[in-house]
Design a protein around this motif. Sequence first.
Motif, short mmCIF file in Angstrom:
data_model
loop_
_atom_site.label_atom_id
_atom_site.label_comp_id
_atom_site.label_asym_id
_atom_site.label_seq_id
_atom_site.Cartn_x
_atom_site.Cartn_y
_atom_site.Cartn_z
N GLN A 224 0.83 -1.20 0.00
CA GLN A 224 0.00 0.00 0.00
C GLN A 224 0.88 1.26 0.00
O GLN A 224 0.61 2.21 -0.74
CB GLN A 224 -0.93 0.00 1.22
CG GLN A 224 -1.90 1.17 1.26
CD GLN A 224 -2.79 1.15 2.49
OE1 GLN A 224 -2.52 0.41 3.44
NE2 GLN A 224 -3.83 1.96 2.49
N TYR A 225 1.90 1.26 0.84
CA TYR A 225 2.78 2.44 0.89
C TYR A 225 3.58 2.56 -0.40
O TYR A 225 3.82 3.67 -0.88
CB TYR A 225 3.73 2.36 2.08
CG TYR A 225 4.61 3.59 2.19
CD1 TYR A 225 4.10 4.78 2.72
CD2 TYR A 225 5.92 3.57 1.74
CE1 TYR A 225 4.89 5.91 2.79
CE2 TYR A 225 6.71 4.70 1.81
CZ TYR A 225 6.19 5.87 2.34
OH TYR A 225 6.98 7.00 2.40
N TYR A 228 1.55 4.34 -2.85
CA TYR A 228 1.41 5.74 -2.44
C TYR A 228 2.67 6.54 -2.80
O TYR A 228 2.60 7.58 -3.45
CB TYR A 228 1.14 5.79 -0.94
CG TYR A 228 1.22 7.15 -0.30
CD1 TYR A 228 0.14 8.04 -0.36
CD2 TYR A 228 2.36 7.54 0.41
CE1 TYR A 228 0.20 9.28 0.25
CE2 TYR A 228 2.43 8.78 1.03
CZ TYR A 228 1.35 9.65 0.95
OH TYR A 228 1.41 10.88 1.55
N ILE A 250 -3.27 13.09 -3.48
CA ILE A 250 -2.99 11.68 -3.20
C ILE A 250 -3.30 11.41 -1.73
O ILE A 250 -2.72 12.04 -0.85
CB ILE A 250 -1.52 11.33 -3.51
CG1 ILE A 250 -1.20 11.63 -4.98
CG2 ILE A 250 -1.25 9.87 -3.20
CD1 ILE A 250 0.25 11.41 -5.34
N LYS A 251 -4.20 10.49 -1.48
CA LYS A 251 -4.60 10.18 -0.11
C LYS A 251 -3.72 9.07 0.46
O LYS A 251 -3.44 8.08 -0.20
CB LYS A 251 -6.06 9.75 -0.07
CG LYS A 251 -7.04 10.88 -0.40
CD LYS A 251 -8.47 10.38 -0.39
CE LYS A 251 -8.90 9.91 0.98
NZ LYS A 251 -10.35 9.55 1.03
N GLY A 252 -3.30 9.27 1.69
CA GLY A 252 -2.54 8.25 2.39
C GLY A 252 -3.47 7.34 3.17
O GLY A 252 -4.65 7.19 2.84
N ASN A 253 -2.94 6.74 4.22
CA ASN A 253 -3.75 5.79 5.00
C ASN A 253 -4.31 6.40 6.28
O ASN A 253 -4.92 5.70 7.09
CB ASN A 253 -2.93 4.54 5.34
CG ASN A 253 -1.76 4.85 6.28
OD1 ASN A 253 -1.34 5.99 6.42
ND2 ASN A 253 -1.22 3.82 6.89
N TYR A 267 0.92 9.97 5.84
CA TYR A 267 0.95 8.51 5.92
C TYR A 267 1.56 8.07 7.24
O TYR A 267 2.47 8.72 7.79
CB TYR A 267 1.78 7.95 4.76
CG TYR A 267 1.33 6.58 4.30
CD1 TYR A 267 0.51 6.43 3.19
CD2 TYR A 267 1.70 5.44 5.00
CE1 TYR A 267 0.08 5.17 2.78
CE2 TYR A 267 1.28 4.19 4.61
CZ TYR A 267 0.47 4.05 3.49
OH TYR A 267 0.04 2.81 3.10
#
Length: 281
Positions: A224-225, A228, A250-253, A267
């Motif tokens: 996932q990272y 990103y 850009i959306k992180g977690n 993130y």
Amino acid sequence: MKSYRLKLSFAVCLLFISCTDVIDVEVPEAEPRLVIEASMDWEKGSEGNEQMIKLSLSTPYFDNLSETAVTGASVKVIKDDDQTEIVFIDQNDGTYTTDEFVAVMDQSYTLEVIYENEVYGASGKITPVTKITALFQSKENGFDKNALEVNIEYIDPKDIKNFYLVKFQRRGDLLPALFDMKDEFTDGNLMTIFYEKLEDEDSGETEFQPGDIVDISLLGVSEQYYNYIRLLIAQSGGPGGPFTTIPAEIKGNCFNVSNPEKYPFGYFRLSEVDSKGFLFK
């Protein structure tokens, strides 16, 4: 004939100058959002107890002002298996630190940030990384055969899906160079990554010289990272100029528990990292 061409060129220049006008365009500005920079890096061979989280507020795209540090927030990381809470202390400059982080490989953690009566969260687990097995300099792999380059080697673990972030930063440079890597086609192989710097008068970039020291970090990251940071690297590597596409959001977690529509940027990443320094000769 020469005189005619000069007069014609001059007339064309006057035509363009006379048509020049200034157009003011109103660009809508979004409400500032919380930016969470929470990179928990566990250096191989260390306890990993000293960690830092940075909080700030986003600024308009065309605003040249420095970032706005966030103070007065409550920040903690929770070890999911036994709910141990690690409190990060406000340093009154936008950074929050602890020397009590408990680093456990493949352990899951939850981040909790409370700011202006809103609760933000994220979760992740520490991702392991292989060791850097060799460092050396060369001139054969890069684009300029006369320019020095630094090389790192590592052995990718076999039959395991691995994702990496590699950082190179010459001491004295403002920002590091970042590279995202995955082992989709190189599983279990000996990997070599090189990094060179080329002369650029416009940016002031200079080649590596004997005596330069480069700090290098190999980090294990989640898939996932990886997705990103790959997008972030691609957007930050544009050539610039007036017609460059404005980077997309850009959306992180990280998420906003209290108000999901007002999500934060940033993130929460937990990585094992192998770091080395290299001196050019």
